[in-house]
Design an enzyme around this catalytic site. Structure first.
Site, mmCIF file in Angstrom:
data_model
loop_
_atom_site.group_PDB
_atom_site.id
_atom_site.type_symbol
_atom_site.label_atom_id
_atom_site.label_comp_id
_atom_site.label_asym_id
_atom_site.label_seq_id
_atom_site.Cartn_x
_atom_site.Cartn_y
_atom_site.Cartn_z
ATOM 1 C CG ASP A 1 8.382 1.259 -1.428
ATOM 2 O OD1 ASP A 1 8.718 -0.129 -0.380
ATOM 3 O OD2 ASP A 1 7.663 2.330 -2.130
ATOM 4 C CD GLU B 1 1.142 7.753 1.019
ATOM 5 O OE1 GLU B 1 0.280 8.086 0.235
ATOM 6 O OE2 GLU B 1 1.215 7.236 1.912
ATOM 7 C CG ASN C 1 -3.008 7.327 -1.828
ATOM 8 O OD1 ASN C 1 -2.343 6.851 -2.914
ATOM 9 N ND2 ASN C 1 -2.819 8.113 -0.480
ATOM 10 C CG HIS D 1 0.853 5.171 -2.554
ATOM 11 N ND1 HIS D 1 0.387 5.413 -1.405
ATOM 12 C CD2 HIS D 1 1.675 4.431 -2.390
ATOM 13 C CE1 HIS D 1 -0.083 4.462 -1.125
ATOM 14 N NE2 HIS D 1 0.608 3.263 -2.115
HETATM 15 C C1 F6R Z 1 5.099 0.080 -2.049
HETATM 16 C C2 F6R Z 1 4.986 0.389 -3.099
HETATM 17 C C3 F6R Z 1 3.908 0.996 -2.737
HETATM 18 C C4 F6R Z 1 2.482 0.028 -3.340
HETATM 19 C C5 F6R Z 1 1.275 0.764 -3.211
HETATM 20 C C6 F6R Z 1 0.232 -0.565 -3.775
HETATM 21 O O1 F6R Z 1 6.545 -1.482 -2.183
HETATM 22 O O2 F6R Z 1 5.875 0.537 -3.786
HETATM 23 O O3 F6R Z 1 3.711 1.899 -3.713
HETATM 24 O O4 F6R Z 1 2.687 -0.335 -4.673
HETATM 25 O O5 F6R Z 1 0.821 1.102 -1.993
HETATM 26 O O6 F6R Z 1 0.547 -1.395 -2.963
HETATM 27 P P1 F6R Z 1 -0.919 -3.074 -3.084
HETATM 28 O O7 F6R Z 1 -0.241 -3.686 -4.106
HETATM 29 O O8 F6R Z 1 -1.151 -3.602 -1.595
HETATM 30 O O9 F6R Z 1 -2.292 -2.209 -3.834
#
Ligand code: F6R
Length: 245
Positions: free
Chosen positions: A67, A143, A136, A138
């Site tokens: 992303d 989301e 959450n 995702h």
């Molecule tokens: C980012 C992504 C998100 C993160 C998620 C967890 O490329 O795909 O899904 O993996 O937000 O983020 P952290 O590792 O910062 O807790």
């Protein structure tokens, strides 16, 4: 779903690095799907070190990031382009032409999403998709909500997701873009193999729900239950709420 439990964050990163090494050993031209965020930082440090020691060769590999924030270019310090350069690409011998990311500054974001799907297909699909997980539930920027998108798409970010990303924008959640481009659930589930890393107690509820909860668009990561080759690598804190039943 295979569950790999480790005690510390460092051990989670080491286990994930082993998976990357296995895949590259089996096929030096493998296609890797990569996440950003806090969780993979240690993994990328390890991969960089293994690359330096000559134990890992990215020379024929291809990568696709999950992303990117919408409305900012690759030189913006908060962009995932910048993150990847800082944490991985500057340290390994991956040819830049084969390091793919969505362009957050694309003039036509919908077209950019289509281009990305086409590029993934042209590369032969993703061999190993690495994932982190939001508190959450995702994955990528898919989301929770009443429905999920199958393909790479434009996504609205939840306030909690923007807060979680504030560290990439000088600590200011308001500066985090409200939208992003993200691989879809179908894009992720098409990968031949998936490894999700979860560390810290903020991920414990989501992890427990992936393992024993129902399949629901309210917890996008629960769709990983449908994939035949998924491994969840968790530290003790992230695994704390998994029940033994
Ligand atoms: C980012 C992504 C998100 C993160 C998620 C967890 O490329 O795909 O899904 O993996 O937000 O983020 P952290 O590792 O910062 O807790």
């Amino acid at each position: 779903m295979r569950l790999t439990l480790r005690t510390t964050e460092r051990e989670v990163a080491a286990a994930a690095a082993e998976r990357v090494a296995e895949v590259l050993a089996a096929d030096a031209a493998a296609v890797l799907g990569l996440p950003t965020g806090r969780t993979p930082m240690r993994l990328y440090r390890l991969l960089a070190r293994l690359g330096d020691e000559g134990a890992l060769d990215f020379g024929r590999a291809t990568t696709f990031n999950l992303d990117e924030f919408l409305g900012i270019g690759p030189d913006h310090p908060g962009s995932y382009h910048a993150y990847m350069r800082q944490h991985l690409f500057a340290h390994v011998n991956l040819p830049s032409a084969r390091a793919h990311l969505l362009r957050g500054d694309a003039a036509d974001p919908e077209r950019e999403c289509e281009r990305y799907e086409t590029d993934i297909e042209a590369a032969g699909g993703i061999d190993l998709q690495l994932l982190g997980i939001g508190a959450n539930g995702h994955i990528g920027f898919n989301e929770p909500g009443p429905c999920l998108c199958a393909r790479t798409h434009r996504a609205m970010l939840r306030p909690s997701t923007r807060r979680a990303n504030a560290l990439f924008f000088g600590g200011n959640a308001e500066a985090v873009p409200q939208e992003a481009l993200s691989m879809g659930m179908g894009t992720i589930l098409k990968a031949r193999r998936i490894v999700l890393m979860a560390t810290g107690k903020s991920k414990a509820r989501a992890v427990a729900r992936i393992v024993s909860g129902p399949l629901t668009t309210r917890l996008p990561a629960s769709f990983l239950q449908l994939h035949r080759h998924v491994e969840l690598i968790c530290d003790r804190a992230a695994a704390a709420l998994i029940s033994d039943e």
